[in-house]
Design a protein around this motif. Sequence first.
Motif, PDB file in Angstrom:
ATOM      1  N   LYS A  20       0.840  -1.192   0.000  1.00 38.37           N
ATOM      2  CA  LYS A  20       0.000   0.000   0.000  1.00 38.37           C
ATOM      3  C   LYS A  20       0.880   1.249   0.000  1.00 38.37           C
ATOM      4  CE  LYS A  20      -3.781   2.173   2.456  1.00 38.37           C
ATOM      5  NZ  LYS A  20      -4.782   2.083   3.505  1.00 38.37           N
ATOM      6  N   ARG A  57       0.983  -0.198  -4.854  1.00 34.83           N
ATOM      7  CA  ARG A  57      -0.395  -0.246  -5.357  1.00 34.83           C
ATOM      8  C   ARG A  57      -0.689   1.018  -6.181  1.00 34.83           C
ATOM      9  NH1 ARG A  57      -2.755  -4.575  -3.823  1.00 34.83           N
ATOM     10  NH2 ARG A  57      -4.871  -3.887  -4.282  1.00 34.83           N
ATOM     11  N   ASN A  74      -3.726   2.880  -4.513  1.00 31.86           N
ATOM     12  CA  ASN A  74      -4.471   2.106  -3.515  1.00 31.86           C
ATOM     13  C   ASN A  74      -5.938   1.895  -3.924  1.00 31.86           C
ATOM     14  OD1 ASN A  74      -2.162   2.034  -1.824  1.00 31.86           O
ATOM     15  ND2 ASN A  74      -2.691   4.049  -1.002  1.00 31.86           N
ATOM     16  N   GLU A  76      -9.597   0.421  -4.690  1.00 32.53           N
ATOM     17  CA  GLU A  76     -10.461  -0.584  -4.066  1.00 32.53           C
ATOM     18  C   GLU A  76     -11.706  -0.727  -4.926  1.00 32.53           C
ATOM     19  OE1 GLU A  76     -11.391   0.695  -0.087  1.00 32.53           O
ATOM     20  OE2 GLU A  76      -9.298   1.231   0.318  1.00 32.53           O
ATOM     21  N   VAL A  78     -15.425  -1.150  -5.271  1.00 29.75           N
ATOM     22  CA  VAL A  78     -16.583  -0.865  -4.426  1.00 29.75           C
ATOM     23  C   VAL A  78     -17.802  -1.632  -4.920  1.00 29.75           C
ATOM     24  CG1 VAL A  78     -18.138   0.973  -3.646  1.00 29.75           C
ATOM     25  CG2 VAL A  78     -15.699   1.435  -3.868  1.00 29.75           C
ATOM     26  N   ILE A 108     -15.008   2.086  -8.437  1.00 28.57           N
ATOM     27  CA  ILE A 108     -13.811   1.973  -7.621  1.00 28.57           C
ATOM     28  C   ILE A 108     -13.641   3.223  -6.769  1.00 28.57           C
ATOM     29  CG2 ILE A 108     -12.622   0.483  -9.273  1.00 28.57           C
ATOM     30  CD1 ILE A 108     -10.778   3.075  -9.773  1.00 28.57           C
ATOM     31  N   LYS A 109     -12.839   3.057  -5.739  1.00 23.25           N
ATOM     32  CA  LYS A 109     -12.407   4.163  -4.890  1.00 23.25           C
ATOM     33  C   LYS A 109     -10.891   4.097  -4.922  1.00 23.25           C
ATOM     34  CE  LYS A 109     -12.478   3.947  -0.209  1.00 23.25           C
ATOM     35  NZ  LYS A 109     -12.988   3.891   1.156  1.00 23.25           N
ATOM     36  N   ALA A 110     -10.232   5.239  -5.168  1.00 22.05           N
ATOM     37  CA  ALA A 110      -8.770   5.266  -5.240  1.00 22.05           C
ATOM     38  C   ALA A 110      -8.268   6.637  -4.818  1.00 22.05           C
ATOM     39  CB  ALA A 110      -8.305   4.941  -6.664  1.00 22.05           C
ATOM     40  N   TRP A 117      -8.919  11.172  -1.961  1.00 18.50           N
ATOM     41  CA  TRP A 117      -9.715  10.036  -2.462  1.00 18.50           C
ATOM     42  C   TRP A 117     -10.700  10.500  -3.516  1.00 18.50           C
ATOM     43  CZ3 TRP A 117      -8.982   4.947  -1.455  1.00 18.50           C
ATOM     44  CH2 TRP A 117      -8.135   4.631  -0.387  1.00 18.50           C
ATOM     45  N   ASP A 138      -2.526  -7.162  -7.162  1.00 20.19           N
ATOM     46  CA  ASP A 138      -2.708  -8.315  -6.282  1.00 20.19           C
ATOM     47  C   ASP A 138      -1.931  -9.531  -6.770  1.00 20.19           C
ATOM     48  OD1 ASP A 138      -4.436  -7.026  -4.448  1.00 20.19           O
ATOM     49  OD2 ASP A 138      -6.095  -7.259  -5.856  1.00 20.19           O
TER      50      ASP A 138
END
Length: 168
Positions: A20, A57, A74, A76, A78, A108-110, A117, A138
């Motif tokens: 991260k 990331r 980073n 994610e 969602v 996504i959230k980044a 964010w 990943d």
Amino acid sequence: MAIRTIVKHPDELLEKSCAKVTVFDKELAVLLDDMYETMIEADGVGIAAPQVGVSARVAIVDFGEGQDPIEMINPELVLFEGADTDIEGCLSFPGIFGEVERPDHVKIKAQERDGSWYELEAEGYEARAILHEMDHLDGVLFTSKITKYISQEELDEILKAQEEEEPV
């Protein structure tokens, strides 16, 4: 900015989960700028940090067409829904193409390069590219998701047929 060497399979870095990002500084900005230049030089649509030898990331996708590149730090997932199968390739697997099924719609959230964010929704080809790059973070390779390999000749025929279908 500098063009970096693209890490090719079977380099182990491509199959490891990335760290991260916790520091948003000039070094991160240089990495993002270098990744973008490297992706453009390689005629890619997306690139992830491990593809330039950095276990972080961080990923970029760029669809051109007057849009700004999407920098994802980073990221994610969602929301994901739907399903679509299409052909993918990868800068780390030159000459390898295959059909991959992925969700057709994602949210996504980044983080941006300054650490703030944001959320982003994407569909179709854009969703596919985002998920492909997020998989790299990943250690998941697109070859593990291929349901049917496509030869360069088959791909060329498909692209030629698509060009003939498009109105001029």
